[in-house]
Enzyme design. Structure first.
Site, PDB file in Angstrom:
ATOM      1  N   LYS A  72       0.815  -1.219   0.000  1.00  0.00           N
ATOM      2  CA  LYS A  72       0.000   0.000   0.000  1.00  0.00           C
ATOM      3  C   LYS A  72       0.844   1.263   0.000  1.00  0.00           C
ATOM      4  CE  LYS A  72      -4.375  -1.812   1.403  1.00  0.00           C
ATOM      5  NZ  LYS A  72      -5.610  -1.689   2.104  1.00  0.00           N
ATOM      6  N   LYS A 130      -4.793  -9.478  -6.124  1.00  0.00           N
ATOM      7  CA  LYS A 130      -6.102  -9.806  -5.547  1.00  0.00           C
ATOM      8  C   LYS A 130      -7.158  -8.789  -5.954  1.00  0.00           C
ATOM      9  CE  LYS A 130      -6.354  -7.489  -1.133  1.00  0.00           C
ATOM     10  NZ  LYS A 130      -7.256  -7.393  -0.041  1.00  0.00           N
ATOM     11  N   LYS A 181     -10.776  -3.197  -3.572  1.00  0.00           N
ATOM     12  CA  LYS A 181     -11.588  -1.979  -3.719  1.00  0.00           C
ATOM     13  C   LYS A 181     -10.786  -0.860  -4.359  1.00  0.00           C
ATOM     14  CE  LYS A 181     -13.664  -2.564   0.835  1.00  0.00           C
ATOM     15  NZ  LYS A 181     -12.553  -2.688   1.798  1.00  0.00           N
TER      16      LYS A 181
HETATM   17  N1  AQP Z   1      -9.759 -10.507  -2.959  1.00  0.00           N
HETATM   18  C1  AQP Z   1     -10.157 -10.999  -1.789  1.00  0.00           C
HETATM   19  N2  AQP Z   1     -10.436 -12.320  -1.657  1.00  0.00           N
HETATM   20  C2  AQP Z   1     -10.861 -12.838  -0.473  1.00  0.00           C
HETATM   21  N3  AQP Z   1     -11.046 -12.083   0.644  1.00  0.00           N
HETATM   22  C3  AQP Z   1     -10.782 -10.765   0.558  1.00  0.00           C
HETATM   23  N4  AQP Z   1     -10.861  -9.761   1.453  1.00  0.00           N
HETATM   24  C4  AQP Z   1     -10.502  -8.592   0.854  1.00  0.00           C
HETATM   25  N5  AQP Z   1     -10.172  -8.806  -0.423  1.00  0.00           N
HETATM   26  C5  AQP Z   1     -10.335 -10.146  -0.643  1.00  0.00           C
HETATM   27  C6  AQP Z   1     -11.301  -9.926   2.837  1.00  0.00           C
HETATM   28  O1  AQP Z   1     -12.347  -9.007   3.089  1.00  0.00           O
HETATM   29  C7  AQP Z   1     -12.295  -8.608   4.464  1.00  0.00           C
HETATM   30  C8  AQP Z   1     -12.403  -7.115   4.548  1.00  0.00           C
HETATM   31  O2  AQP Z   1     -11.320  -6.511   3.896  1.00  0.00           O
HETATM   32  P1  AQP Z   1     -11.030  -4.956   4.063  1.00  0.00           P
HETATM   33  O3  AQP Z   1     -11.964  -4.198   3.251  1.00  0.00           O
HETATM   34  O4  AQP Z   1     -11.036  -4.593   5.472  1.00  0.00           O
HETATM   35  O5  AQP Z   1      -9.547  -4.765   3.620  1.00  0.00           O
HETATM   36  P2  AQP Z   1      -8.731  -5.233   2.409  1.00  0.00           P
HETATM   37  O6  AQP Z   1      -8.303  -6.639   2.615  1.00  0.00           O
HETATM   38  O7  AQP Z   1      -7.629  -4.255   2.269  1.00  0.00           O
HETATM   39  O8  AQP Z   1      -9.763  -5.189   1.185  1.00  0.00           O
HETATM   40  P3  AQP Z   1      -9.577  -4.533  -0.218  1.00  0.00           P
HETATM   41  O9  AQP Z   1     -10.773  -4.789  -0.992  1.00  0.00           O
HETATM   42  O10 AQP Z   1      -8.288  -4.976  -0.839  1.00  0.00           O
HETATM   43  O11 AQP Z   1      -9.538  -2.994   0.086  1.00  0.00           O
HETATM   44  P4  AQP Z   1      -8.472  -1.934  -0.308  1.00  0.00           P
HETATM   45  O12 AQP Z   1      -8.365  -1.965  -1.783  1.00  0.00           O
HETATM   46  O13 AQP Z   1      -9.039  -0.662   0.241  1.00  0.00           O
HETATM   47  O14 AQP Z   1      -7.213  -2.357   0.353  1.00  0.00           O
HETATM   48  C9  AQP Z   1     -10.990  -9.138   5.042  1.00  0.00           C
HETATM   49  O15 AQP Z   1     -11.271 -10.289   5.824  1.00  0.00           O
HETATM   50  C10 AQP Z   1     -10.203  -9.529   3.821  1.00  0.00           C
HETATM   51  O16 AQP Z   1      -9.347 -10.628   4.087  1.00  0.00           O
END
Ligand code: AQP
Length: 335
Positions: free
Chosen positions: A111, A194, A197
């Site tokens: 990040k 992965k 968002k």
């Molecule tokens: N691609 C994924 N596959 C499976 N699980 C996922 N999670 C996130 N992306 C995937 C799981 O969703 C939960 C909440 O995640 P989060 O929103 O708190 O944070 P993150 O992991 O940083 O999600 P994003 O979508 O990747 O957000 P950004 O882009 O803002 O960083 C967690 O349990 C995570 O494991």
């Protein structure tokens, strides 16, 4: 009965990865466990968020969780900033965790990118706040996607060092719950990163708010390769995009990848993508409709969050008090 804690950031559109990797598992766990589900708005601001967007996304994520089946009466659903004990405990953990431990965190490296001196200090200490989120309730089981495994291991390490340094057994051992075929849903454009968002391409993900036409269009455009579907999952090491679509299908259909390939092996991707789009729309459509219904009444969503925060504070307050006493803080007025 074990206590479950899990969180999700209100940082934009929730996607199929969040649903299959986390939310759907939360819905299942609530039958047999006491659960706390937290919209982690303090984690969200470790990267810049427009205040109006953060405000809207917090309600939207709350609505999505309820629409997916989280029951805010039986369990506790709240936003993190409204329970000060998370930040209080995080400070203690900042003093327990070692810089070397945080330096190993791959999510910070991803990040922060190339300009890590310009990243916020909050992004760097994100994992200590996450440890506090869980341990403020002495929760023991944490359902997450594969990407959060390293942070959970760090939380475990912090709890163990606290117990050791203060010669106590105050914090329990943690157990990550990572299960199902959707623990790591990958981008529709690149099978090596992965689904996320924050990916700038909306075509990389299926949002929980996408309508049927958008889902179908995105899946049709998803990257694959020229070969038909194989009959066993082992060949997917060299075909990440193809493997990802099969894993998504398996997770949505609640089958294994081997079962999916037993049915679809030899088929071409155009037919498979059509079936996948229909399946995704079938699962996400009703959630989307319910989410829109809930979003029409923001006061009701706020009432859920307010009640959740009150209940969460009641649980976290005595734990943080115990920690403060253990550390040696003078608490005038406390018996
Ligand atoms: N691609 C994924 N596959 C499976 N699980 C996922 N999670 C996130 N992306 C995937 C799981 O969703 C939960 C909440 O995640 P989060 O929103 O708190 O944070 P993150 O992991 O940083 O999600 P994003 O979508 O990747 O957000 P950004 O882009 O803002 O960083 C967690 O349990 C995570 O494991």
């Amino acid at each position: 009965m074990s206590l479950i804690f899990s969180g999700i950031q209100p940082t934009g559109n929730l996607h199929l990865g969040n649903y299959l990797g986390a939310i759907r598992n939360w819905v299942r766990l609530q039958d047999d466990h006491d659960c706390l589900f937290c919209v982690v708005d303090m984690h969200a601001i470790t990267l810049w968020q427009e205040p109006a967007d953060l405000h809207r996304a917090t309600r939207e994520v709350t609505a999505a969780l309820m629409a997916a089946g989280i029951d805010p009466e039986k369990h506790i659903l709240f936003n993190q900033s409204q329970v000060p004990q998370h930040a209080e405990l995080a400070w203690i953990f900042n003093c327990v965790a070692r810089v070397g431990w945080l330096n190993r965190m791959t999510q910070f490296k991803e990040k922060a990118g190339k300009h890590k001196e310009k990243a916020s200090v909050g992004l760097y200490v994100y994992p200590t706040l996450m440890a506090a989120d869980i341990l403020a309730y002495k929760a023991t089981h944490v359902p997450v996607g594969e990407d959060q495994k390293q942070h959970l291991e760090l939380a475990q390490q912090i709890a163990a060092k606290f117990n050791h340094d203060y010669d106590t057994d105050l914090f329990p051992e943690l157990e990550p719950l990572i299960f199902g075929e959707g623990t790591r849903v990958m981008s529709l454009r690149d099978g090596s990163s992965k689904m996320s968002k924050s990916d700038t391409s909306d075509y990389s993900r299926i949002n929980m708010t996408d309508d049927v036409d958008t889902i179908t269009h995105k899946i049709r455009k998803a990257r694959t390769d020229p070969h038909p579907l194989p009959d066993n999952p082992e060949v997917f090491d060299d075909r990440p995009e193809a493997g990802n679509l099969v894993a998504i299908y398996a997770a949505l259909a609640e089958r294994t990848r081997a079962e999916v390939l037993a049915e679809w092996g030899g088929a071409n991707f155009a037919d498979f993508k059509q079936a996948l789009a229909e399946l995704a729309a079938e699962v996400l459509g009703p959630i989307n409709a319910e989410m829109n219904r809930l979003m029409a009444d923001p006061a009701a969503i706020d009432a859920v969050l307010g009640r959740g925060a009150r209940r969460a504070r009641e649980l976290a307050e005595p734990v943080v008090e115990e920690v403060y006493n253990t550390v040696g803080f003078v608490r005038p007025g406390a018996s």
